[in-house]
Design an enzyme around this catalytic site. Sequence first.
Site, PDB file in Angstrom:
ATOM      1  N   SER A 178      21.228  60.792   2.777  1.00 15.04           N
ATOM      2  CA  SER A 178      21.148  59.730   3.771  1.00 15.04           C
ATOM      3  C   SER A 178      22.507  59.225   4.248  1.00 15.04           C
ATOM      4  O   SER A 178      22.587  58.626   5.311  1.00 15.04           O
ATOM      5  CB  SER A 178      20.307  58.577   3.241  1.00 15.04           C
ATOM      6  OG  SER A 178      20.826  58.128   2.013  1.00 15.04           O
ATOM      7  N   HIS A 206      14.204  61.446   4.529  1.00 16.57           N
ATOM      8  CA  HIS A 206      14.875  61.544   5.833  1.00 16.57           C
ATOM      9  C   HIS A 206      14.574  62.861   6.557  1.00 16.57           C
ATOM     10  O   HIS A 206      15.190  63.163   7.576  1.00 16.57           O
ATOM     11  CB  HIS A 206      16.390  61.361   5.683  1.00 16.57           C
ATOM     12  CG  HIS A 206      16.784  59.932   5.476  1.00 16.57           C
ATOM     13  ND1 HIS A 206      16.932  59.045   6.519  1.00 16.57           N
ATOM     14  CD2 HIS A 206      17.042  59.237   4.338  1.00 16.57           C
ATOM     15  CE1 HIS A 206      17.276  57.853   6.034  1.00 16.57           C
ATOM     16  NE2 HIS A 206      17.353  57.946   4.717  1.00 16.57           N
ATOM     17  N   LYS A 237      10.032  55.523   7.204  1.00 17.28           N
ATOM     18  CA  LYS A 237      11.138  55.889   8.099  1.00 17.28           C
ATOM     19  C   LYS A 237      10.573  56.463   9.399  1.00 17.28           C
ATOM     20  O   LYS A 237      10.020  55.712  10.178  1.00 17.28           O
ATOM     21  CB  LYS A 237      12.097  56.805   7.351  1.00 17.28           C
ATOM     22  CG  LYS A 237      12.811  55.966   6.285  1.00 17.28           C
ATOM     23  CD  LYS A 237      13.787  56.676   5.421  1.00 17.28           C
ATOM     24  CE  LYS A 237      14.428  55.639   4.505  1.00 17.28           C
ATOM     25  NZ  LYS A 237      14.470  56.027   3.112  1.00 17.28           N
TER      26      LYS A 237
HETATM   27  C1  LIG Z   1      14.281  55.289   1.830  1.00 19.47           C
HETATM   28  C2  LIG Z   1      14.226  56.266   0.749  1.00 19.47           C
HETATM   29  C3  LIG Z   1      13.326  56.131  -0.315  1.00 19.47           C
HETATM   30  C4  LIG Z   1      12.443  54.926  -0.465  1.00 19.47           C
HETATM   31  O1  LIG Z   1      11.394  54.897   0.430  1.00 19.47           O
HETATM   32  P1  LIG Z   1      10.619  53.530   0.725  1.00 19.47           P
HETATM   33  O2  LIG Z   1       9.336  53.969   1.303  1.00 19.47           O
HETATM   34  O3  LIG Z   1      11.468  52.759   1.666  1.00 19.47           O
HETATM   35  O4  LIG Z   1      10.446  52.841  -0.594  1.00 19.47           O
HETATM   36  C5  LIG Z   1      13.299  57.111  -1.273  1.00 19.47           C
HETATM   37  N1  LIG Z   1      14.113  58.188  -1.211  1.00 19.47           N
HETATM   38  C6  LIG Z   1      15.008  58.350  -0.207  1.00 19.47           C
HETATM   39  C7  LIG Z   1      15.888  59.545  -0.177  1.00 19.47           C
HETATM   40  C8  LIG Z   1      15.093  57.397   0.797  1.00 19.47           C
HETATM   41  O5  LIG Z   1      15.987  57.552   1.777  1.00 19.47           O
END
Ligand SMILES: *Cc1c(COP(=O)(O)O)cnc(C)c1O
Length: 391
Positions: A178, A206, A237
């Site tokens: 990320s 992502h 996301k």
């Molecule tokens: C955002 C993210 C999460 C967490 O996801 P949520 O649904 O916001 O709890 C887990 N792993 C990665 C790589 C992320 O970028």
Amino acid sequence: MDWVSKEINSLKEAGRYVPIRVLESAQGAWVSIEKKKMLNMCSNNYLGLANNEEVKKAAIEAIKEFGVGAGAVRSIAGTNSVHLELEKKVALFKHMGSSLVYQGGLLANTGTIPSIVGKEDIVFSEELNHASIIDGVRLSSAKRAVFKHMDMKDLEKQLKEHRNEGKKALIVTDGVFSMDGDIAPLPEIAELGEKYSAMTYVDDAHGEGVLGSHGRGIVDHFNLAGKVDIEMGTFSKAIGSMGGFVAGDEQFVDLLKQRARPFLFSSALNVGDAAAVLKSIEILEKDDSLVKKLWDNSEYLKKSLNDLGFNTGSSKTPITPVIAGDEKKVVGLSRALYSEENVFASPIVYPTVPMGTARIRLMPSAVHSREDLDYAVTAFEKQGKKLGILK
Ligand SMILES: *Cc1c(COP(=O)(O)O)cnc(C)c1O
């Protein structure tokens, strides 16, 4: 409780105290913050689905029919037919045997990993893995070997040295990283998993809605269906709503329903959210134009910034880091963009990224127009020159 104010002060002195911005509008290309209209360049709402009319309608209809709360944990009375419909849809979309929906991505990782490995086992974990994977591994009490970022030689070396220290072994990696936007070499990871009898697990938070055909994610991107054991993801996301999932074969998902603590001990995802997610996936299945628009926009943004002389690092995805190195300059740039240009783009500094690689991470989306992106680039040029980041 005296220590609390000391702790806060020391964070402030180190420049690591993060002020929380408050949005007064829906997510989108432009948002309202402190009564000002700001160009939003830092949300994970890649496809604009967080405020999509069809998705909102699906959530509203579901709330009218099923109410707002799930009422119980999944294993008692919290499983609704919409959850099952969503689990079927996710498995199909991902070309996996089955899936389990959680209340979030963090819970999917912290719930799943301890359900599959324990203190007799070993986890091979990529050094830049997301905090929720790290927490999942800690909760599992499994032994841990950390391999270097994107370094398959190091992964193999670790497997050779430590594979025998665990009964079962698990290789776990983020799909898209990320902070840099680079993509894990999943085909090599799958091969090494095969060679050393280790399960493979990818966190595609992502990659969902971004990589692969119609945004099916990293496994589809590399054509690896059937070669990665466990795929985990989030609905918060690109999918635009809330919730997380794990996909794998049917028996594995069956076992999770007996073991995963967020499934057994935390109330189910609200049905309105599940219905919104279902609609988002349906939109993606039907039509990949949002995914295409996202990629067009991100290529345009990267090229415009590179042409000016900005360093956008090694990103292979829409995540666009503008790396300036110096921590203070980056914080200053973000502040100037915010207060003078109405561009909302947050700085990312040590310890989130290594010292000397401070950056502003830009997140273009399918709902940004070319004019919006030009607006951001012009602001970066003006303030970048002012602060001596651009020559
Ligand atoms: C955002 C993210 C999460 C967490 O996801 P949520 O649904 O916001 O709890 C887990 N792993 C990665 C790589 C992320 O970028």
